[in-house]
Scaffold this motif. Sequence first.
Motif, PDB file in Angstrom:
ATOM      1  N   LEU A  14       0.941  -1.198  -0.051  1.00 12.00           N
ATOM      2  CA  LEU A  14      -0.095  -0.167   0.137  1.00 12.00           C
ATOM      3  C   LEU A  14       0.890   1.418   0.045  1.00 12.00           C
ATOM      4  O   LEU A  14       0.649   2.200  -0.784  1.00 12.00           O
ATOM      5  CB  LEU A  14      -1.047  -0.100   1.144  1.00 12.00           C
ATOM      6  CG  LEU A  14      -1.901   1.304   1.304  1.00 12.00           C
ATOM      7  CD1 LEU A  14      -2.769   1.379   0.171  1.00 12.00           C
ATOM      8  CD2 LEU A  14      -2.767   1.124   2.399  1.00 12.00           C
ATOM      9  N   PHE A  18       0.835   3.770  -3.058  1.00 15.38           N
ATOM     10  CA  PHE A  18       0.585   5.175  -2.781  1.00 15.38           C
ATOM     11  C   PHE A  18       1.590   6.247  -3.118  1.00 15.38           C
ATOM     12  O   PHE A  18       1.100   7.237  -3.679  1.00 15.38           O
ATOM     13  CB  PHE A  18       0.106   5.422  -1.395  1.00 15.38           C
ATOM     14  CG  PHE A  18      -0.384   6.421  -0.792  1.00 15.38           C
ATOM     15  CD1 PHE A  18      -0.277   7.006   0.511  1.00 15.38           C
ATOM     16  CD2 PHE A  18      -1.520   6.910  -1.736  1.00 15.38           C
ATOM     17  CE1 PHE A  18      -1.106   8.101   0.747  1.00 15.38           C
ATOM     18  CE2 PHE A  18      -2.075   8.172  -1.309  1.00 15.38           C
ATOM     19  CZ  PHE A  18      -1.839   8.805  -0.168  1.00 15.38           C
ATOM     20  N   SER A  21       1.657   6.571  -6.931  1.00 20.39           N
ATOM     21  CA  SER A  21       0.565   7.208  -7.710  1.00 20.39           C
ATOM     22  C   SER A  21       0.842   8.623  -7.232  1.00 20.39           C
ATOM     23  O   SER A  21       0.346   9.616  -8.017  1.00 20.39           O
ATOM     24  CB  SER A  21      -0.755   6.643  -6.821  1.00 20.39           C
ATOM     25  OG  SER A  21      -0.954   5.257  -7.318  1.00 20.39           O
ATOM     26  N   GLU A 110      -2.581  15.656  -4.967  1.00 22.49           N
ATOM     27  CA  GLU A 110      -2.535  14.692  -3.892  1.00 22.49           C
ATOM     28  C   GLU A 110      -4.016  14.505  -3.410  1.00 22.49           C
ATOM     29  O   GLU A 110      -4.141  13.405  -3.230  1.00 22.49           O
ATOM     30  CB  GLU A 110      -1.471  15.169  -2.758  1.00 22.49           C
ATOM     31  CG  GLU A 110      -0.289  15.314  -3.165  1.00 22.49           C
ATOM     32  CD  GLU A 110       0.679  15.143  -1.713  1.00 22.49           C
ATOM     33  OE1 GLU A 110       1.803  14.598  -2.049  1.00 22.49           O
ATOM     34  OE2 GLU A 110       0.229  15.629  -0.620  1.00 22.49           O
ATOM     35  N   GLN A 111      -4.764  15.458  -3.791  1.00 23.33           N
ATOM     36  CA  GLN A 111      -6.083  15.385  -3.395  1.00 23.33           C
ATOM     37  C   GLN A 111      -6.850  14.343  -4.324  1.00 23.33           C
ATOM     38  O   GLN A 111      -7.604  13.478  -3.707  1.00 23.33           O
ATOM     39  CB  GLN A 111      -6.954  16.674  -3.604  1.00 23.33           C
ATOM     40  CG  GLN A 111      -8.495  16.581  -3.281  1.00 23.33           C
ATOM     41  CD  GLN A 111      -8.756  15.855  -1.814  1.00 23.33           C
ATOM     42  OE1 GLN A 111      -8.483  16.495  -1.039  1.00 23.33           O
ATOM     43  NE2 GLN A 111      -9.554  15.083  -1.779  1.00 23.33           N
ATOM     44  N   VAL A 113      -5.500  11.707  -5.788  1.00 21.59           N
ATOM     45  CA  VAL A 113      -4.957  10.532  -5.414  1.00 21.59           C
ATOM     46  C   VAL A 113      -5.709  10.034  -4.287  1.00 21.59           C
ATOM     47  O   VAL A 113      -5.947   8.853  -4.268  1.00 21.59           O
ATOM     48  CB  VAL A 113      -3.396  10.367  -5.127  1.00 21.59           C
ATOM     49  CG1 VAL A 113      -2.913   9.084  -4.729  1.00 21.59           C
ATOM     50  CG2 VAL A 113      -2.501  10.901  -6.348  1.00 21.59           C
ATOM     51  N   VAL A 114      -5.888  10.837  -3.237  1.00 19.62           N
ATOM     52  CA  VAL A 114      -6.554  10.299  -2.064  1.00 19.62           C
ATOM     53  C   VAL A 114      -7.866   9.966  -2.275  1.00 19.62           C
ATOM     54  O   VAL A 114      -8.493   9.141  -1.578  1.00 19.62           O
ATOM     55  CB  VAL A 114      -6.386  11.606  -0.847  1.00 19.62           C
ATOM     56  CG1 VAL A 114      -7.267  11.197   0.325  1.00 19.62           C
ATOM     57  CG2 VAL A 114      -5.090  11.517  -0.521  1.00 19.62           C
ATOM     58  N   ARG A 116      -9.146   8.770  -4.989  1.00 22.12           N
ATOM     59  CA  ARG A 116      -9.181   7.576  -5.512  1.00 22.12           C
ATOM     60  C   ARG A 116      -8.774   6.575  -4.492  1.00 22.12           C
ATOM     61  O   ARG A 116      -9.442   5.185  -4.513  1.00 22.12           O
ATOM     62  CB  ARG A 116      -7.881   7.433  -6.634  1.00 22.12           C
ATOM     63  CG  ARG A 116      -8.282   7.751  -8.058  1.00 22.12           C
ATOM     64  CD  ARG A 116      -7.299   7.768  -9.029  1.00 22.12           C
ATOM     65  NE  ARG A 116      -6.611   6.359  -8.947  1.00 22.12           N
ATOM     66  CZ  ARG A 116      -5.219   6.415  -9.024  1.00 22.12           C
ATOM     67  NH1 ARG A 116      -4.577   7.581  -9.330  1.00 22.12           N
ATOM     68  NH2 ARG A 116      -4.368   5.223  -8.941  1.00 22.12           N
ATOM     69  N   LEU A 117      -7.767   6.762  -3.819  1.00 21.33           N
ATOM     70  CA  LEU A 117      -7.523   5.725  -2.779  1.00 21.33           C
ATOM     71  C   LEU A 117      -8.807   5.310  -1.735  1.00 21.33           C
ATOM     72  O   LEU A 117      -9.002   4.097  -1.554  1.00 21.33           O
ATOM     73  CB  LEU A 117      -6.547   6.552  -1.696  1.00 21.33           C
ATOM     74  CG  LEU A 117      -5.871   5.679  -0.522  1.00 21.33           C
ATOM     75  CD1 LEU A 117      -4.982   4.493  -0.910  1.00 21.33           C
ATOM     76  CD2 LEU A 117      -5.260   6.617   0.289  1.00 21.33           C
ATOM     77  N   LEU A 118      -9.422   6.318  -1.510  1.00 20.51           N
ATOM     78  CA  LEU A 118     -10.445   6.271  -0.450  1.00 20.51           C
ATOM     79  C   LEU A 118     -12.057   5.876  -1.142  1.00 20.51           C
ATOM     80  O   LEU A 118     -12.861   5.635  -0.603  1.00 20.51           O
ATOM     81  CB  LEU A 118     -10.881   7.375   0.271  1.00 20.51           C
ATOM     82  CG  LEU A 118      -9.301   7.810   1.209  1.00 20.51           C
ATOM     83  CD1 LEU A 118      -9.801   8.994   2.013  1.00 20.51           C
ATOM     84  CD2 LEU A 118      -9.040   6.681   2.020  1.00 20.51           C
ATOM     85  N   ARG A 119     -11.918   5.603  -2.441  1.00 28.77           N
ATOM     86  CA  ARG A 119     -13.349   5.431  -3.007  1.00 28.77           C
ATOM     87  C   ARG A 119     -13.997   4.223  -2.681  1.00 28.77           C
ATOM     88  O   ARG A 119     -13.332   3.249  -2.481  1.00 28.77           O
ATOM     89  CB  ARG A 119     -12.872   5.395  -4.468  1.00 28.77           C
ATOM     90  CG  ARG A 119     -14.377   5.710  -5.490  1.00 28.77           C
ATOM     91  CD  ARG A 119     -13.700   5.854  -6.855  1.00 28.77           C
ATOM     92  NE  ARG A 119     -13.149   4.772  -7.549  1.00 28.77           N
ATOM     93  CZ  ARG A 119     -13.711   3.503  -7.853  1.00 28.77           C
ATOM     94  NH1 ARG A 119     -14.959   3.380  -7.674  1.00 28.77           N
ATOM     95  NH2 ARG A 119     -13.087   2.700  -8.278  1.00 28.77           N
ATOM     96  N   GLY A 120     -15.134   4.411  -2.429  1.00 26.67           N
ATOM     97  CA  GLY A 120     -16.110   3.255  -1.765  1.00 26.67           C
ATOM     98  C   GLY A 120     -15.702   3.087  -0.259  1.00 26.67           C
ATOM     99  O   GLY A 120     -16.285   2.196   0.192  1.00 26.67           O
ATOM    100  N   MET A 121     -15.268   3.953   0.271  1.00 30.98           N
ATOM    101  CA  MET A 121     -14.964   3.809   1.840  1.00 30.98           C
ATOM    102  C   MET A 121     -15.842   4.894   2.631  1.00 30.98           C
ATOM    103  O   MET A 121     -15.733   5.971   2.146  1.00 30.98           O
ATOM    104  CB  MET A 121     -13.484   3.872   2.007  1.00 30.98           C
ATOM    105  CG  MET A 121     -12.578   2.577   1.450  1.00 30.98           C
ATOM    106  SD  MET A 121     -10.995   2.765   1.872  1.00 30.98           S
ATOM    107  CE  MET A 121     -10.981   2.277   3.563  1.00 30.98           C
TER     108      MET A 121
END
Lengths: 143, 143
Positions: A14, A18, A21, A110-111, A113-114, A116-121
């Motif tokens: 991860l 991260f 990305s 960076e926003q 990326v974050v 995308r990182l947190l999608r669906g959470m």
Amino acid sequence: MSKESDIRNAIWQLAFQFKVSSKKAIRQYGLPLNGMHVRILHMIGATPACTANRIVLASGRDKAQITRLLKELEGMSLIQRAPNPDDKRSQIVSLSGKGEALMARAREAEQDVVTRLLRGMKKDEIDTFVGLAGRMLDNLREE
Amino acid sequence: MSKESDIRNAIWQLAFQFKVSSKKAIRQYGLPLNGMHVRILHMIGATPACTANRIVLASGRDKAQITRLLKELEGMSLIQRAPNPDDKRSQIVSLSGKGEALMARAREAEQDVVTRLLRGMKKDEIDTFVGLAGRMLDNLREE
DNA sequence: GAAATATGGTTGATATTGTCTACCAAACAT
DNA sequence: ATGTTTGGTAGACAATATCAACCATATTTC
């Protein structure tokens, strides 16, 4: 695969993905910064009366490395130094106008990326993750 | 501090501290290995018919880097190569006897770190963390 | 107040990890 | 048979990290 392998792989993969990305996003925004540059600039922006030592403590990095990074950022005119009134050995560093402008762009990058990182959470899932990570970090630091 | 900063810091700080702790443990066990060496050896040990390409895919690292790491491990007699019956371009790598022995020690060293990392945490908390990390990793890979 | 010790920061040197490009042999597609 | 893709290697360089030694300043000790 054991529990031990699971947790190690999770953190390792991860963190790397991260970082990759984030680096790609920074590059796509055409910003002349490396990962550590962005991290340091964030810290400077978020820390009143920021000194190299405070960055060392907050990041856990070697003071030699932090000194070099600050020098690079100074060379790019992204930060400025002022004498530390409390300690003649050190200086207070802060973002320059140019640094502020650049950091605004970096935050956008960076926003993305974050997001995308947190999608669906869900918010509570994110909070849980951050909380658990914090506890693990604390565990490691107890030594 | 925003949610974005929280998650980024959590991943960044935890991964770094974990790496540093693992490295220290490996060193304390007197093992002549770097972080990437240990990671690669784990993968080789856990992957039947392991090729450089499979390590590249599993780790996300550059094939040039993996090639170099394998060369170093071969030089230390920790792995051995055999022709890949299915592809004349590649070789199957496996742990040598010496590599197996060294990995047993490395696992002990790393076990100590993971035990500290997870102290005071319940099994379902660990599973939750690994699960959430996996989802985030999947999110980042979707591109 | 002087001396000893610790600290903040810098520099040099080196190690480790990562990235990009070009190349070759082999595999695959046309 | 030819063109394209792939697995692996090597060269070159970049980014990150680590260790030691040093200097000026701050703090502690006597």
